[in-house]
Design a protein around this motif. Structure first.
Motif, PDB file in Angstrom:
ATOM      1  N   ALA A  75       0.834  -1.212   0.000  1.00 38.28           N
ATOM      2  CA  ALA A  75       0.000   0.000   0.000  1.00 38.28           C
ATOM      3  C   ALA A  75       0.865   1.256   0.000  1.00 38.28           C
ATOM      4  N   GLU A  76       1.977   1.204   0.731  1.00 39.33           N
ATOM      5  CA  GLU A  76       2.844   2.382   0.832  1.00 39.33           C
ATOM      6  C   GLU A  76       3.467   2.761  -0.504  1.00 39.33           C
ATOM      7  N   THR A  77       3.644   1.795  -1.398  1.00 38.68           N
ATOM      8  CA  THR A  77       4.195   2.119  -2.724  1.00 38.68           C
ATOM      9  C   THR A  77       3.252   3.030  -3.496  1.00 38.68           C
ATOM     10  N   LYS A  78       1.959   3.004  -3.154  1.00 43.29           N
ATOM     11  CA  LYS A  78       0.979   3.905  -3.770  1.00 43.29           C
ATOM     12  C   LYS A  78       0.612   5.052  -2.835  1.00 43.29           C
ATOM     13  N   GLN A  79       1.389   5.185  -1.747  1.00 37.94           N
ATOM     14  CA  GLN A  79       1.140   6.219  -0.740  1.00 37.94           C
ATOM     15  C   GLN A  79      -0.275   6.103  -0.170  1.00 37.94           C
ATOM     16  N   LEU A 100      -8.559  -7.039   0.097  1.00 38.05           N
ATOM     17  CA  LEU A 100      -7.608  -5.978   0.413  1.00 38.05           C
ATOM     18  C   LEU A 100      -6.871  -5.521  -0.848  1.00 38.05           C
ATOM     19  N   THR A 101      -6.495  -6.469  -1.695  1.00 33.55           N
ATOM     20  CA  THR A 101      -5.848  -6.126  -2.972  1.00 33.55           C
ATOM     21  C   THR A 101      -6.773  -5.281  -3.834  1.00 33.55           C
ATOM     22  N   ASN A 102      -8.052  -5.657  -3.849  1.00 39.46           N
ATOM     23  CA  ASN A 102      -9.036  -4.914  -4.626  1.00 39.46           C
ATOM     24  C   ASN A 102      -9.177  -3.479  -4.123  1.00 39.46           C
ATOM     25  N   ALA A 103      -9.168  -3.313  -2.795  1.00 43.20           N
ATOM     26  CA  ALA A 103      -9.284  -1.966  -2.207  1.00 43.20           C
ATOM     27  C   ALA A 103      -8.078  -1.109  -2.572  1.00 43.20           C
ATOM     28  N   ILE A 104      -6.891  -1.700  -2.547  1.00 40.00           N
ATOM     29  CA  ILE A 104      -5.678  -0.948  -2.901  1.00 40.00           C
ATOM     30  C   ILE A 104      -5.680  -0.594  -4.382  1.00 40.00           C
ATOM     31  N   ARG A 105      -6.092  -1.552  -5.214  1.00 37.99           N
ATOM     32  CA  ARG A 105      -6.093  -1.326  -6.664  1.00 37.99           C
ATOM     33  C   ARG A 105      -7.044  -0.199  -7.046  1.00 37.99           C
ATOM     34  N   HIS A 106      -8.174  -0.096  -6.372  1.00 40.56           N
ATOM     35  CA  HIS A 106      -9.188   0.900  -6.725  1.00 40.56           C
ATOM     36  C   HIS A 106      -9.093   2.164  -5.877  1.00 40.56           C
ATOM     37  N   SER A 107      -7.954   2.345  -5.197  1.00 41.98           N
ATOM     38  CA  SER A 107      -7.748   3.565  -4.421  1.00 41.98           C
ATOM     39  C   SER A 107      -6.763   4.479  -5.145  1.00 41.98           C
ATOM     40  N   PHE A 151     -14.475  -3.548   4.006  1.00 43.95           N
ATOM     41  CA  PHE A 151     -13.337  -2.814   3.448  1.00 43.95           C
ATOM     42  C   PHE A 151     -13.899  -1.613   2.706  1.00 43.95           C
ATOM     43  N   SER A 152     -13.389  -0.423   2.980  1.00 41.70           N
ATOM     44  CA  SER A 152     -13.873   0.766   2.282  1.00 41.70           C
ATOM     45  C   SER A 152     -12.704   1.638   1.854  1.00 41.70           C
ATOM     46  N   ASN A 153     -12.856   2.251   0.690  1.00 36.66           N
ATOM     47  CA  ASN A 153     -11.818   3.161   0.174  1.00 36.66           C
ATOM     48  C   ASN A 153     -12.472   4.188  -0.739  1.00 36.66           C
ATOM     49  N   THR A 154     -11.847   5.340  -0.835  1.00 33.34           N
ATOM     50  CA  THR A 154     -12.382   6.430  -1.653  1.00 33.34           C
ATOM     51  C   THR A 154     -12.287   6.080  -3.130  1.00 33.34           C
ATOM     52  N   GLY A 155     -13.337   6.438  -3.882  1.00 34.13           N
ATOM     53  CA  GLY A 155     -13.346   6.198  -5.325  1.00 34.13           C
ATOM     54  C   GLY A 155     -14.103   7.289  -6.048  1.00 34.13           C
ATOM     55  N   ALA A 156     -13.696   7.550  -7.287  1.00 33.02           N
ATOM     56  CA  ALA A 156     -14.319   8.639  -8.051  1.00 33.02           C
ATOM     57  C   ALA A 156     -15.728   8.291  -8.502  1.00 33.02           C
ATOM     58  N   GLU A 157     -15.973   7.018  -8.817  1.00 33.66           N
ATOM     59  CA  GLU A 157     -17.302   6.614  -9.277  1.00 33.66           C
ATOM     60  C   GLU A 157     -17.564   5.164  -8.911  1.00 33.66           C
ATOM     61  N   SER A 158     -18.831   4.801  -8.922  1.00 39.93           N
ATOM     62  CA  SER A 158     -19.240   3.453  -8.535  1.00 39.93           C
ATOM     63  C   SER A 158     -18.713   2.416  -9.524  1.00 39.93           C
ATOM     64  N   LEU A 159     -18.416   1.219  -9.009  1.00 36.51           N
ATOM     65  CA  LEU A 159     -18.014   0.109  -9.866  1.00 36.51           C
ATOM     66  C   LEU A 159     -19.256  -0.485 -10.529  1.00 36.51           C
ATOM     67  N   THR A 209      -8.886   0.476 -13.838  1.00 33.25           N
ATOM     68  CA  THR A 209      -7.958  -0.430 -13.165  1.00 33.25           C
ATOM     69  C   THR A 209      -8.300  -1.867 -13.515  1.00 33.25           C
ATOM     70  N   PRO A 210      -8.019  -2.292 -14.747  1.00 35.92           N
ATOM     71  CA  PRO A 210      -8.371  -3.653 -15.155  1.00 35.92           C
ATOM     72  C   PRO A 210      -7.525  -4.696 -14.443  1.00 35.92           C
ATOM     73  N   GLY A 211      -8.154  -5.795 -14.023  1.00 32.21           N
ATOM     74  CA  GLY A 211      -7.440  -6.913 -13.411  1.00 32.21           C
ATOM     75  C   GLY A 211      -7.683  -8.165 -14.225  1.00 32.21           C
ATOM     76  N   THR A 212      -7.511  -9.309 -13.598  1.00 33.04           N
ATOM     77  CA  THR A 212      -7.737 -10.571 -14.310  1.00 33.04           C
ATOM     78  C   THR A 212      -9.226 -10.901 -14.402  1.00 33.04           C
ATOM     79  N   GLY A 213     -10.041 -10.252 -13.576  1.00 31.27           N
ATOM     80  CA  GLY A 213     -11.466 -10.552 -13.586  1.00 31.27           C
ATOM     81  C   GLY A 213     -11.804 -11.805 -12.811  1.00 31.27           C
ATOM     82  N   LEU A 214     -10.887 -12.269 -11.954  1.00 35.08           N
ATOM     83  CA  LEU A 214     -11.125 -13.494 -11.196  1.00 35.08           C
ATOM     84  C   LEU A 214     -11.038 -13.292  -9.688  1.00 35.08           C
ATOM     85  N   GLY A 215     -10.434 -12.188  -9.243  1.00 34.68           N
ATOM     86  CA  GLY A 215     -10.242 -11.959  -7.812  1.00 34.68           C
ATOM     87  C   GLY A 215     -11.545 -11.903  -7.030  1.00 34.68           C
TER      88      GLY A 215
END
Length: 274
Positions: A158-162, A190-197, A214-222, A238-244
């Motif tokens: 997470a710290e790598t993305k501040q 948790l990975t999903n929250a970091i990816r979409h933050s 788990f909650s994190n700030t986002g510009a728009e709804s998924l 933030t595209p992923g594998t679609g399997l997480g």
């Protein structure tokens, strides 16, 4: 007249009872359980014919589903070795001193793409193993301790993305599950929250007797229609594998837990209720 109406209703109900019995069994049918349906015998030829066709249809669906799962399982196993070999060869090439900058970037892009394929393959194999009930071992787990340990491991990522991870964890909360599956579920959320933050944001993790969120700030709804589907992406940014998240849903369904997503006050919220 009233007597005739009641008599007609009684006869009609009796005549249609086999149909309603078959309908009830179809409603309760779950392809994931692969349990065939036994329809009761009836003296009505039309319903007998209907039940016969339903038997063939259900048997065909179960057979196709088994073949699909076996194919995914076999394909994932067979792909593991060649993927590992190619990845090791690319690693060796990246260490070569004679590479030009252009060659290095080409190999690096290929390495990233192969890493993504490897992740997809691993998740597909995991989904198949869950489908095949290969995680039967369950134990009483200290969810509070497991969650704290996971957050500690993810802090550096997470710290790598501040991004800061704040937690509010009630102590002593236990849950009965397979440890490996529970770790996968927490890791993926948790990975999903970091990816979409976005950078410099905060992720809130809360655990109480009622559930985990788990909650994190986002510009728009998924995209909620695509959120838990396999090979679907909920956000084009933030595209992923679609399997997480598909794995999260599969694990939650296995234990009868409820996983929900909401977008509240510019925040993505994933809630898991036990």
């Amino acid at each position: 007249m009233a007597g005739l109406v009641l008599l007609n209703r009684g006869i009609s109900r009796k005549l249609w009872q086999p149909f309603y019995d078959s309908l009830a069994k179809i409603k309760n049918f779950d392809l994931n359980k692969q349990q065939s349906i036994h329809f009761d015998d009836t003296d009505i030829a039309e319903f007998t014919e209907l039940n016969g066709h339903l038997d063939k249809l259900i048997a065909g669906n179960i057979s196709a589903y088994k073949q699909q799962r076996e194919f995914a399982d076999n394909a994932s196993h067979e792909l593991q070795t060649p993927l590992a070999i190619v990845q090791s060869k690319l690693d060796l090439l990246l260490q070569s001193q004679s590479l030009t900058d252009e060659q290095y970037h080409i190999i690096e892009d290929a390495h990233k793409a192969l890493t993504r394929v490897g992740r997809i393959n691993k998740n597909l194999l995991l989904l198949t193993r869950i489908d095949n009930s290969q995680f039967m071992e369950e134990e009483l787990l200290d969810l509070s301790a497991l969650l704290e340990k996971t957050i500690t491991l993810f802090n550096q990522f997470a710290e790598t993305k501040q991004i800061a991870i704040h937690s509010d964890i009630n102590q002593g909360i236990t849950i009965k599950a397979n440890k490996e599956l529970l770790e996968i579920l927490i890791n993926n959320l948790l990975t999903n929250a970091i990816r979409h933050s976005a950078t410099s944001n905060i992720i809130d993790v809360r655990l109480s007797n009622s559930g985990l969120s788990f909650s994190n700030t986002g510009a728009e709804s998924l995209n909620q229609d695509q959120l838990f589907k396999r090979f679907s992406t909920a956000s084009s940014d933030t595209p992923g594998t679609g399997l997480g998240l598909a794995l999260v849903k599969q694990i939650a369904d296995r234990y009868g837990w409820s996983i929900q997503y909401s977008y509240e006050q510019n925040k993505h919220v994933f809630s898991l209720n036990f």
